[in-house]
Scaffold this motif. Structure first.
Motif, PDB file in Angstrom:
ATOM      1  N   THR A  10      75.413  79.710  22.379  1.00 37.46           N
ATOM      2  CA  THR A  10      74.403  80.698  22.776  1.00 37.46           C
ATOM      3  C   THR A  10      73.059  80.387  22.123  1.00 37.46           C
ATOM      4  O   THR A  10      71.997  80.700  22.679  1.00 37.46           O
ATOM      5  CB  THR A  10      74.863  82.115  22.401  1.00 37.46           C
ATOM      6  N   LEU A  11      73.119  79.753  20.935  1.00 36.55           N
ATOM      7  CA  LEU A  11      71.868  79.380  20.259  1.00 36.55           C
ATOM      8  C   LEU A  11      71.061  78.398  21.115  1.00 36.55           C
ATOM      9  O   LEU A  11      69.832  78.390  21.070  1.00 36.55           O
ATOM     10  CB  LEU A  11      72.156  78.756  18.891  1.00 36.55           C
ATOM     11  N   LEU A  12      71.742  77.553  21.883  1.00 34.20           N
ATOM     12  CA  LEU A  12      71.020  76.618  22.752  1.00 34.20           C
ATOM     13  C   LEU A  12      70.251  77.372  23.825  1.00 34.20           C
ATOM     14  O   LEU A  12      69.126  77.001  24.171  1.00 34.20           O
ATOM     15  CB  LEU A  12      71.998  75.629  23.393  1.00 34.20           C
ATOM     16  N   THR A  13      70.890  78.428  24.337  1.00 36.71           N
ATOM     17  CA  THR A  13      70.188  79.263  25.324  1.00 36.71           C
ATOM     18  C   THR A  13      68.973  79.915  24.691  1.00 36.71           C
ATOM     19  O   THR A  13      67.876  79.929  25.269  1.00 36.71           O
ATOM     20  CB  THR A  13      71.136  80.342  25.871  1.00 36.71           C
ATOM     21  N   LEU A  14      69.168  80.433  23.469  1.00 38.70           N
ATOM     22  CA  LEU A  14      68.061  81.092  22.771  1.00 38.70           C
ATOM     23  C   LEU A  14      66.958  80.104  22.443  1.00 38.70           C
ATOM     24  O   LEU A  14      65.766  80.405  22.611  1.00 38.70           O
ATOM     25  CB  LEU A  14      68.578  81.752  21.487  1.00 38.70           C
ATOM     26  N   GLN A  15      67.353  78.903  22.014  1.00 43.74           N
ATOM     27  CA  GLN A  15      66.341  77.897  21.694  1.00 43.74           C
ATOM     28  C   GLN A  15      65.561  77.497  22.942  1.00 43.74           C
ATOM     29  O   GLN A  15      64.343  77.298  22.891  1.00 43.74           O
ATOM     30  CB  GLN A  15      66.993  76.662  21.080  1.00 43.74           C
ATOM     31  N   ILE A  17      64.902  79.403  25.450  1.00 44.10           N
ATOM     32  CA  ILE A  17      63.965  80.504  25.711  1.00 44.10           C
ATOM     33  C   ILE A  17      62.774  80.422  24.766  1.00 44.10           C
ATOM     34  O   ILE A  17      61.613  80.513  25.192  1.00 44.10           O
ATOM     35  CB  ILE A  17      64.675  81.862  25.565  1.00 44.10           C
ATOM     36  N   ASP A  18      63.064  80.222  23.466  1.00 45.61           N
ATOM     37  CA  ASP A  18      61.981  80.170  22.478  1.00 45.61           C
ATOM     38  C   ASP A  18      61.067  78.975  22.709  1.00 45.61           C
ATOM     39  O   ASP A  18      59.843  79.064  22.533  1.00 45.61           O
ATOM     40  CB  ASP A  18      62.571  80.116  21.061  1.00 45.61           C
ATOM     41  N   THR A  19      61.653  77.855  23.130  1.00 45.66           N
ATOM     42  CA  THR A  19      60.835  76.682  23.452  1.00 45.66           C
ATOM     43  C   THR A  19      59.929  76.985  24.636  1.00 45.66           C
ATOM     44  O   THR A  19      58.752  76.589  24.659  1.00 45.66           O
ATOM     45  CB  THR A  19      61.727  75.475  23.767  1.00 45.66           C
ATOM     46  N   GLU A 161      55.311  84.442  32.737  1.00 42.93           N
ATOM     47  CA  GLU A 161      56.418  83.606  32.269  1.00 42.93           C
ATOM     48  C   GLU A 161      56.870  84.028  30.882  1.00 42.93           C
ATOM     49  O   GLU A 161      58.075  84.137  30.615  1.00 42.93           O
ATOM     50  CB  GLU A 161      55.987  82.136  32.259  1.00 42.93           C
ATOM     51  N   ARG A 162      55.907  84.274  30.002  1.00 39.14           N
ATOM     52  CA  ARG A 162      56.259  84.731  28.657  1.00 39.14           C
ATOM     53  C   ARG A 162      56.977  86.073  28.692  1.00 39.14           C
ATOM     54  O   ARG A 162      57.949  86.283  27.965  1.00 39.14           O
ATOM     55  CB  ARG A 162      54.990  84.857  27.795  1.00 39.14           C
ATOM     56  N   THR A 163      56.493  86.961  29.523  1.00 38.73           N
ATOM     57  CA  THR A 163      57.123  88.279  29.632  1.00 38.73           C
ATOM     58  C   THR A 163      58.577  88.142  30.097  1.00 38.73           C
ATOM     59  O   THR A 163      59.480  88.803  29.561  1.00 38.73           O
ATOM     60  CB  THR A 163      56.345  89.165  30.616  1.00 38.73           C
ATOM     61  N   ARG A 164      58.786  87.268  31.079  1.00 42.30           N
ATOM     62  CA  ARG A 164      60.149  87.046  31.580  1.00 42.30           C
ATOM     63  C   ARG A 164      61.030  86.442  30.489  1.00 42.30           C
ATOM     64  O   ARG A 164      62.181  86.878  30.280  1.00 42.30           O
ATOM     65  CB  ARG A 164      60.105  86.106  32.787  1.00 42.30           C
ATOM     66  N   LEU A 165      60.503  85.436  29.789  1.00 43.25           N
ATOM     67  CA  LEU A 165      61.274  84.782  28.729  1.00 43.25           C
ATOM     68  C   LEU A 165      61.582  85.745  27.581  1.00 43.25           C
ATOM     69  O   LEU A 165      62.680  85.718  27.012  1.00 43.25           O
ATOM     70  CB  LEU A 165      60.503  83.570  28.201  1.00 43.25           C
TER      71      LEU A 165
END
Length: 245
Positions: A10-15, A17-19, A161-165
Motif C-alpha cells: 500500500t505504501l507504493l500506492t501512497l508513494q 500519489i505523493d509523487t 489534479e492535486r485535489t484529486r490526488l
C-alpha cells in the motif's frame, strides 16, 4: 518493524500519489509560460513608456500647429481688413501705408504657411508613430493575454489534479498502520521518497543495486519485516518483481 506485505505494498500506492502531488506542485511553480509572461510584461512596459513619449511629441506638434493656424487666421483677417480699407481710402498717404502693411502681412502669411506645412507633416508623422505604437502595444497585450490564459488553464488543471490526488491520499492513509506510516513520512521528509519497489535487486528510489551482504540481508528478511535501503533509507517494498525467490 513488522508490517504485512499487503500494508507494505500500500505504501507504493501512497508513494505514487505523493509523487504525483510533488510533480503537480513542481510544474505549477515552474510553468514555462511564467518566464514568457515576465518577458512580455517587460516588453509591454517598454512600449508603454515609448508610446507615452510619442503621444507627447504628437501633442506638442498639434499644439504648435494650432498656434500657427491661429496666427495665420489673424494675419488673414488683417489682410482682409487692410484690403477693404485700401479699396475705400482716398488718402495717398493712407494708401501707401496700407500697401506697405499688406506687403509685410503677405510675406508673413507666406512664411507662416510654409511653417504650417512643415508642422502639419510633423503632426502626420507623429500620428503614424502613435498608431504604430498602439498597434505594437495592442499586439503585445493580446499575446500576453493569450499566454496568461494558457498558464491559468494549466494551473486549473494542476490544482484539479492535486485535489484529486489529495482525495486519493486521504482514502489510502487510514488503511496503513500508524507506525509504518510514521516511518514512511519520516523517510519521505528527508529524501523525498518514503517507499520504493525493490526490483531485480535494485532500489527504486536511488536506483542503486544491492550486492553482497546488503542483498543477502534483504533476501533473508521475513516477508513482514520492514526493510530499508542501506543507501537512501527508503522502505524497500518487496513483491514478485523483486526477484528474491
Amino acid at each position: 518493524m513488522k508490517a504485512s506485505p499487503a500494508d507494505q505494498k500500500t505504501l507504493l500506492t501512497l508513494q505514487g500519489i505523493d509523487t504525483g502531488v510533488q510533480r503537480a506542485t513542481y510544474k505549477a511553480g515552474r510553468l514555462p509560460e511564467e518566464a514568457r509572461i515576465t518577458e512580455l510584461q517587460r516588453e509591454l512596459e517598454t512600449v508603454r513608456v515609448s508610446h507615452i513619449e510619442k503621444v507627447g511629441v504628437r501633442e506638442d506638434a498639434r499644439t504648435e500647429l494650432s498656434r500657427i493656424e491661429s496666427d495665420v487666421t489673424v494675419v488673414e483677417a488683417r489682410i482682409k481688413r487692410d484690403s477693404d480699407r485700401l479699396q475705400t481710402s482716398s488718402s495717398a498717404k493712407d494708401v501707401e501705408a496700407l500697401q506697405s502693411e499688406l506687403t509685410a502681412l503677405q510675406k508673413r502669411q507666406g512664411d507662416l504657411e510654409e511653417i504650417e506645412l512643415t508642422v502639419m507633416q510633423r503632426v502626420e508623422d507623429a500620428d503614424a508613430a502613435v498608431a504604430e505604437s498602439e498597434s505594437v502595444r495592442n499586439g503585445l497585450q493580446e499575446l500576453l493575454d493569450e499566454v496568461v490564459a494558457k498558464r491559468d488553464a494549466q494551473l486549473v488543471e494542476l490544482v484539479a489534479e492535486r485535489t484529486r490526488l489529495e482525495a486519493d491520499r486521504a482514502s489510502v492513509v487510514p488503511g496503513i498502520p500508524a507506525d509504518l506510516l510514521a516511518l514512511y513520512e519520516q523517510r519521505r521528509s528527508r529524501g523525498g521518497t518514503g517507499a520504493a519497489l525493490f526490483r531485480a535487486g535494485t532500489c527504486g528510489a536511488c536506483a542503486i543495486a544491492l550486492t553482497g551482504n546488503d542483498l543477502a540481508a534483504v533476501r533473508s528478511a521475513a516477508k513482514d519485516d520492514v526493510v530499508q535501503c542501506p543507501d537512501c533509507s527508503a522502505i524497500l517494498v518487496r513483491t514478485e518483481e523483486s526477484g528474491l525467490s
